[in-house]
Design an enzyme around this catalytic site. Structure first.
Site, PDB file in Angstrom:
ATOM      1  N   LYS A  14       0.840  -1.210   0.000  1.00 44.36           N
ATOM      2  CA  LYS A  14       0.000   0.000   0.000  1.00 44.36           C
ATOM      3  C   LYS A  14       0.871   1.254   0.000  1.00 44.36           C
ATOM      4  O   LYS A  14       0.594   2.211  -0.714  1.00 44.36           O
ATOM      5  CB  LYS A  14      -0.864   0.071   1.279  1.00 44.36           C
ATOM      6  CG  LYS A  14      -2.046  -0.852   1.317  1.00 44.36           C
ATOM      7  CD  LYS A  14      -2.813  -0.681   2.633  1.00 44.36           C
ATOM      8  CE  LYS A  14      -2.061  -1.283   3.779  1.00 44.36           C
ATOM      9  NZ  LYS A  14      -2.117  -0.805   5.061  1.00 44.36           N
ATOM     10  N   ARG A  89     -10.448   0.069   8.443  1.00 40.75           N
ATOM     11  CA  ARG A  89     -10.000  -1.291   8.750  1.00 40.75           C
ATOM     12  C   ARG A  89     -11.093  -2.122   9.413  1.00 40.75           C
ATOM     13  O   ARG A  89     -10.885  -3.308   9.651  1.00 40.75           O
ATOM     14  CB  ARG A  89      -8.798  -1.216   9.667  1.00 40.75           C
ATOM     15  CG  ARG A  89      -7.454  -1.191   8.900  1.00 40.75           C
ATOM     16  CD  ARG A  89      -6.446  -1.672   9.818  1.00 40.75           C
ATOM     17  NE  ARG A  89      -5.145  -2.067   9.474  1.00 40.75           N
ATOM     18  CZ  ARG A  89      -4.120  -1.316   9.121  1.00 40.75           C
ATOM     19  NH1 ARG A  89      -4.267  -0.062   8.856  1.00 40.75           N
ATOM     20  NH2 ARG A  89      -2.925  -1.839   9.005  1.00 40.75           N
ATOM     21  N   ARG A 128      11.998  -5.922   4.925  1.00 39.85           N
ATOM     22  CA  ARG A 128      11.490  -4.544   4.831  1.00 39.85           C
ATOM     23  C   ARG A 128      12.219  -3.578   5.768  1.00 39.85           C
ATOM     24  O   ARG A 128      12.402  -3.848   6.945  1.00 39.85           O
ATOM     25  CB  ARG A 128       9.995  -4.488   5.135  1.00 39.85           C
ATOM     26  CG  ARG A 128       9.502  -3.040   5.122  1.00 39.85           C
ATOM     27  CD  ARG A 128       8.060  -2.904   4.844  1.00 39.85           C
ATOM     28  NE  ARG A 128       7.238  -3.138   6.014  1.00 39.85           N
ATOM     29  CZ  ARG A 128       5.964  -2.785   6.058  1.00 39.85           C
ATOM     30  NH1 ARG A 128       5.382  -2.238   5.017  1.00 39.85           N
ATOM     31  NH2 ARG A 128       5.259  -3.029   7.132  1.00 39.85           N
ATOM     32  N   ARG A 164      10.579  -1.753  11.101  1.00 44.21           N
ATOM     33  CA  ARG A 164       9.405  -1.448  11.924  1.00 44.21           C
ATOM     34  C   ARG A 164       9.256  -2.469  13.045  1.00 44.21           C
ATOM     35  O   ARG A 164       9.501  -3.656  12.835  1.00 44.21           O
ATOM     36  CB  ARG A 164       8.143  -1.498  11.045  1.00 44.21           C
ATOM     37  CG  ARG A 164       7.643  -0.143  10.670  1.00 44.21           C
ATOM     38  CD  ARG A 164       6.544  -0.217   9.662  1.00 44.21           C
ATOM     39  NE  ARG A 164       5.382  -0.966  10.111  1.00 44.21           N
ATOM     40  CZ  ARG A 164       4.195  -0.927   9.501  1.00 44.21           C
ATOM     41  NH1 ARG A 164       4.035  -0.167   8.436  1.00 44.21           N
ATOM     42  NH2 ARG A 164       3.187  -1.643   9.935  1.00 44.21           N
ATOM     43  N   ARG A 175      -1.537  -9.799  12.214  1.00 38.12           N
ATOM     44  CA  ARG A 175      -2.140  -8.742  11.396  1.00 38.12           C
ATOM     45  C   ARG A 175      -2.923  -9.326  10.217  1.00 38.12           C
ATOM     46  O   ARG A 175      -3.949  -8.791   9.821  1.00 38.12           O
ATOM     47  CB  ARG A 175      -1.060  -7.752  10.921  1.00 38.12           C
ATOM     48  CG  ARG A 175      -0.575  -6.856  12.063  1.00 38.12           C
ATOM     49  CD  ARG A 175       0.380  -5.781  11.588  1.00 38.12           C
ATOM     50  NE  ARG A 175       1.689  -6.303  11.274  1.00 38.12           N
ATOM     51  CZ  ARG A 175       2.471  -5.848  10.307  1.00 38.12           C
ATOM     52  NH1 ARG A 175       2.090  -4.859   9.556  1.00 38.12           N
ATOM     53  NH2 ARG A 175       3.657  -6.380  10.101  1.00 38.12           N
TER      54      ARG A 175
HETATM   55  P1  AMP Z   1      -0.114   0.084   8.891  1.00 36.40           P
HETATM   56  O1  AMP Z   1       1.054   1.006   8.829  1.00 36.40           O
HETATM   57  O2  AMP Z   1      -1.273   0.532   8.043  1.00 36.40           O
HETATM   58  O3  AMP Z   1       0.276  -1.356   8.665  1.00 36.40           O
HETATM   59  O4  AMP Z   1      -0.649   0.165  10.418  1.00 36.40           O
HETATM   60  C1  AMP Z   1       0.149  -0.240  11.498  1.00 36.40           C
HETATM   61  C2  AMP Z   1      -0.714  -0.437  12.737  1.00 36.40           C
HETATM   62  O5  AMP Z   1      -1.390   0.785  13.074  1.00 36.40           O
HETATM   63  C3  AMP Z   1      -1.839  -1.453  12.600  1.00 36.40           C
HETATM   64  O6  AMP Z   1      -1.387  -2.791  12.800  1.00 36.40           O
HETATM   65  C4  AMP Z   1      -2.802  -0.993  13.691  1.00 36.40           C
HETATM   66  O7  AMP Z   1      -2.321  -1.354  14.984  1.00 36.40           O
HETATM   67  C5  AMP Z   1      -2.706   0.522  13.587  1.00 36.40           C
HETATM   68  N1  AMP Z   1      -3.686   1.076  12.626  1.00 36.40           N
HETATM   69  C6  AMP Z   1      -3.419   1.712  11.441  1.00 36.40           C
HETATM   70  N2  AMP Z   1      -4.559   2.092  10.835  1.00 36.40           N
HETATM   71  C7  AMP Z   1      -5.576   1.681  11.630  1.00 36.40           C
HETATM   72  C8  AMP Z   1      -6.994   1.754  11.549  1.00 36.40           C
HETATM   73  N3  AMP Z   1      -7.619   2.310  10.500  1.00 36.40           N
HETATM   74  N4  AMP Z   1      -7.725   1.211  12.565  1.00 36.40           N
HETATM   75  C9  AMP Z   1      -7.120   0.647  13.624  1.00 36.40           C
HETATM   76  N5  AMP Z   1      -5.800   0.522  13.775  1.00 36.40           N
HETATM   77  C10 AMP Z   1      -5.012   1.044  12.798  1.00 36.40           C
END
Ligand code: AMP
Length: 218
Positions: A14, A89, A128, A164, A175
Site C-alpha cells: 500500500k 480497517r 522490509r 518497523r 495482522r
Molecule cells: P499500517 O502502517 O497501516 O500497517 O498500520 C500499522 C498499525 O497501526 C496497525 O497494525 C494498527 O495497529 C494501527 N492502525 C493503522 N490504521 C488503523 C486503523 N484504520 N484502525 C485501527 N488501527 C489502525
C-alpha cells in the site's frame, strides 16, 4: 480527482503504491499507520499506549481512528482528493466514514483491494526497512526492485532507514488474521456500491499500471 482508498493485508505494498500515485496525481498520501507512528515517536503517554498495541498487531479503537481521519481530510491539501492508506480497517470505521461524507455530499471515491498471498507477505516482511521521516518503504533483498539506492538510506529524504517494530513473523500472522476477521467484511459492505476494484499486488509495476488504468477509465 475522486479520493482513492487502499484496502490490503500487511505487506501488500500500500505504501509503495501510494508513493507512486502521489507522484502521478499530486494528491496527499494519508497513512493512518504513519499518523499513529508520529504520535509514538513524540514519546507522549498516548503514543506509548499506541506503540504497545501496534507492536502486537492489534487495531486502535474505531472512534479514535475516525476522528483522526476526518480531521486529516478536512485540511486544505486534501480538498482535491487524497489517498487513504490503512483506513478503513473495520465495518464500523467505513460506516461512520461514509455517514460523515454523506452529510457533506462527498464521495467515498474508488476503493482498491490489493491482494497478496500470505507466503509472499512473509517473504517481504523479512527484508522490509522503512523511512521514519517520510514513510517510504524499501527491501533489503538483493533481487528486489524496491531496494534503496544507497543501503540503509532513504532515496527521497536521506534519512537512515529502520526496521518497523511490528515487522516480524508473529506480528505479521496476527495482522493477517485481524485483516481477515475485521477488515475483509468491509468489502462485502462496499461491493454493492460498484466502487470496489480487486487488484493483484504481487508485482509493484503491474499493480501501479492496473490501478492507473482503472482510475483513468472511471
Ligand atoms: P499500517 O502502517 O497501516 O500497517 O498500520 C500499522 C498499525 O497501526 C496497525 O497494525 C494498527 O495497529 C494501527 N492502525 C493503522 N490504521 C488503523 C486503523 N484504520 N484502525 C485501527 N488501527 C489502525
Amino acid at each position: 480527482m475522486k479520493p482513492i482508498i487502499l484496502i490490503a493485508p500487511p505487506q501488500a505494498g500500500k505504501g509503495t503504491l501510494s508513493k507512486s500515485l502521489v507522484a502521478k496525481y499530486n494528491i496527499p498520501h494519508i497513512s493512518t499507520g504513519d499518523l499513529l507512528r508520529e504520535e509514538v515517536a513524540s514519546g507522549s503517554d498516548w503514543g506509548k499506549e499506541l506503540d504497545e498495541k501496534m507492536k502486537n498487531g492489534v487495531l486502535i479503537d474505531d472512534d479514535t481512528m475516525i476522528k483522526l481521519v476526518l480531521n486529516r481530510i478536512s485540511k486544505d491539501d486534501a480538498a482535491n482528493g487524497y489517498i487513504l492508506d490503512g483506513f478503513p480497517r473495520t465495518v464500523n470505521q467505513i460506516k461512520a466514514f461514509k455517514e460523515a461524507l454523506d452529510k457533506e455530499n462527498k464521495e467515498l471515491g474508488n476503493v482498491f483491494i490489493l491482494e497478496i498471498p500470505f507466503e509472499l507477505a512473509l517473504e517481504r516482511v523479512s527484508g522490509r526497512v522503512v523511512c521514519p521521516k517520510c514513510g517510504a518503504s524499501y527491501s533489503t533483498h538483493s533481487d528486489s526492485k524496491v531496494r534503496a539506492k544507497v543501503d540503509g538510506i532513504c532515496d527521497l529524504c536521506g534519512e537512515a532507514l529502520v526496521v518497523r517494530s511490528d515487522d516480524n513473523e508473529e506480528s505479521l500472522r496476527k495482522r493477517f488474521d485481524v485483516y481477515k476477521e475485521q477488515t475483509e467484511p468491509i468489502i462485502e459492505y462496499l461491493e454493492p456500491m460498484g466502487i470496489v476494484f480487486h487488484v493483484d499486488s504481487s508485482e509493484k509495476d503491474s499493480t501501479l499500471a492496473e490501478v492507473t488504468r482503472i482510475l483513468e477509465s472511471n
